[in-house]
Design an enzyme around this catalytic site. Sequence first.
Site, PDB file in Angstrom:
ATOM      1  N   ASP A 170       0.814  -1.213   0.000  1.00  0.00           N
ATOM      2  CA  ASP A 170       0.000   0.000   0.000  1.00  0.00           C
ATOM      3  C   ASP A 170       0.852   1.269   0.000  1.00  0.00           C
ATOM      4  O   ASP A 170       1.857   1.351   0.711  1.00  0.00           O
ATOM      5  CB  ASP A 170      -0.857  -0.044   1.283  1.00  0.00           C
TER       6      ASP A 170
ATOM      7  N   GLU B 251       1.318  -0.356  -5.010  1.00  0.00           N
ATOM      8  CA  GLU B 251       0.335   0.676  -5.338  1.00  0.00           C
ATOM      9  C   GLU B 251       1.011   2.036  -5.328  1.00  0.00           C
ATOM     10  O   GLU B 251       1.515   2.470  -4.294  1.00  0.00           O
ATOM     11  CB  GLU B 251      -0.796   0.685  -4.293  1.00  0.00           C
TER      12      GLU B 251
END
Length: 685
Positions: free
Chosen positions: A307, A377
């Site tokens: 993330d 990401e």
Amino acid sequence: MPSTMANGEESGRVELKNCIRNPGFDDADAAENTGSDPGERQESATVKLDTDEEYNQLQPYAGMPKEVLLLYSTRARYRVPREILFWLTVCCMLALLAVTITVIALSPRCLSWWQVSPVYQVYLRSFKDSDGDGVGDLRGIKEKLDHFLELHIKSVWISPFYRSPMKDFGYDVEDFQDVDPLFGSMKDLDDLLAEMHNKGLKLIMDFIPNHTSDRHRWFNLSRNRDPLYEDYYIWADCNVTSPKPNNWVSVFGNSSWTYDDFRGQCYLHQFLKEQPDLNLRNPRVRQEIIDIIHFWLAKGVDGFRMDAVKHILEASHLRDEPQVDPNKPPELITTEWDLYHDYTTSQVGLHDLLREFRAEMDVYSREPGNYRFMATESYDYQEVDKTMMYYGTPLLKESDFPFNFYLLDLPQNISGWWAKHLVDLWMTNMPRGKWPNWVVGNHDRSRISSSAGKIYIRAINMMLLTLPGTPTTYYGEEIGMENINITKSQMQDPAGKYNMSASRDPERSPMQWNGDMNAGFNNKTNITWLPVHPDYQTVNVEAQMKDEGSVLSQYRSLNRLRQSELPFQRGWFCYILADTNVFSYLRELDGHKRAYLMVINFGKQSATTDLSSIQELPADLKVLMSTNPVNDGKLFQKSRILTEPGEGLMMQYSTYTRFHPNHPAECFVSEKACYMETIDILYKC
Ligand code: GLC
Ligand code: MG
């Protein structure tokens, strides 16, 4: 027998007294050779074969004694065939070895599990609620595993289920080694993982290395200036009234610094103030992250979606970031769009960190068949080369792929040429030898069926599943789910509380399983954490399973085809045409007779596409599958291919004439291989 042998040896010659004769043995050789071969006669003279007496006892065969064997085995008629056979066997073995080595040397690398199947994203809160509290949970996913099998999906990414105060719905982690009770228990997770593995499914977890919750033990110790934890976060001097350490802003809006009265300093948070950024320059913090990676991989988790990676490091000098509009008064600098993030994203050292994490993961990948996958990401917008860095280098592996978010921009300018432009952005910038991927939706972005328009959803799925590389499907895209409308009072997302239009609630509504209460998401109580979309009576899994022409049925067929047809898996991908309406491309594999032409209308008008100039295509093309099932099986002349807005056609044709050799600039291939039809194998070429 041993006593007999002993007697014979004592008397200086071999006598076969109590031996049992082989009834099938015919001593023709002995008779024949008598007098003819002096050498052999001499040898046989040492053996006295008293056939009349001892050999009369015809008992079951008990094998030839060694001496008889030695006697006959040296004779030419036995020795020669034996030697021939021996050398034949040796030759066969060598030939077999050579064939094996050739096959190994010529075989292309097999595709790994994360390349073969799309990645399906489960937003846990919204997928399936098993206990009736209105929030999806791990047991809920377990109940629905067959859904993935129906869709021919093998890889499932589940949004965070760590213990969390849920300020950012799990992206604010209080304990990285525990499951939040809202989602279930560690036992539920273990059960889910075991059941997924039983069914051949892989579980990808969300991993959040950038920040923790402000309720994490480390943060408390850091606020208390515990000597070991003092530098676990990014602290800077400031006080309640003084200006913040610099002009940096949070992704969710306003300053990314918050004053903490306990410690009497400000801490940095690139997201919510309840999500303090970890200081990954501190080796102890890095070790903590590595320990967490080991914890989950040892449990058997198959990979991580990393993330917010671009935010992992910040410049230590803490200088102001440049304003996009230099004339804007500094007090109006409040959103991430107001600054160039030269000091808070993509800092030097970031990739070294990720490569270090990757190396830890690779230790587990050595177990046969247990490759551990990593996706990153990072939204880098116009700076695509920054995104490509996450692929690593040929010598230093990083992620298997950084998520490709460019197709999320399709609705901005929906048309054939724009679709090609976005696809090409990835294909031309991706480092050689890497594997592409495509995202058309996630829990942070408006559903593409709403932003592009419902009529395009089938065409988008068709493109997603026929492009080269790994597609990602956000839950609900397989049935064409749309955003929900949210009123202020229904709003849940903290990002929306700062700026209502930034709310991510609309794309997080409960999964629509059937036409029953709460669309089958929660069939126990009448609670759902966000409202169910009102179209759930028709847009749901159960109804669409029964309808062969539904969005769901088409998704399934496309995915089945994608996995069974080699040109889709590892064939060439070539642009054929892009105009206002149509984006057309083909998939072909050297040596493979079947090839596929895609003609997809992303425009606003019906189109007649003329491909007569493409000599490599046959004159007539038959539709294998249209997003409008009425056109399945239709025959088109290549000079007149008709499509309606939002219609995609897949045409299968047979030829050995390849397009790519004549148009190398229009074509791409990853994991290149050629096909040998006669023996049905792939080989390196
Ligand atoms: C990522 C997640 C997003 C989350 C943020 C902070 O961008 O996708 O949902 O809010 O990181 O962790
Ligand atoms: Mg629940």
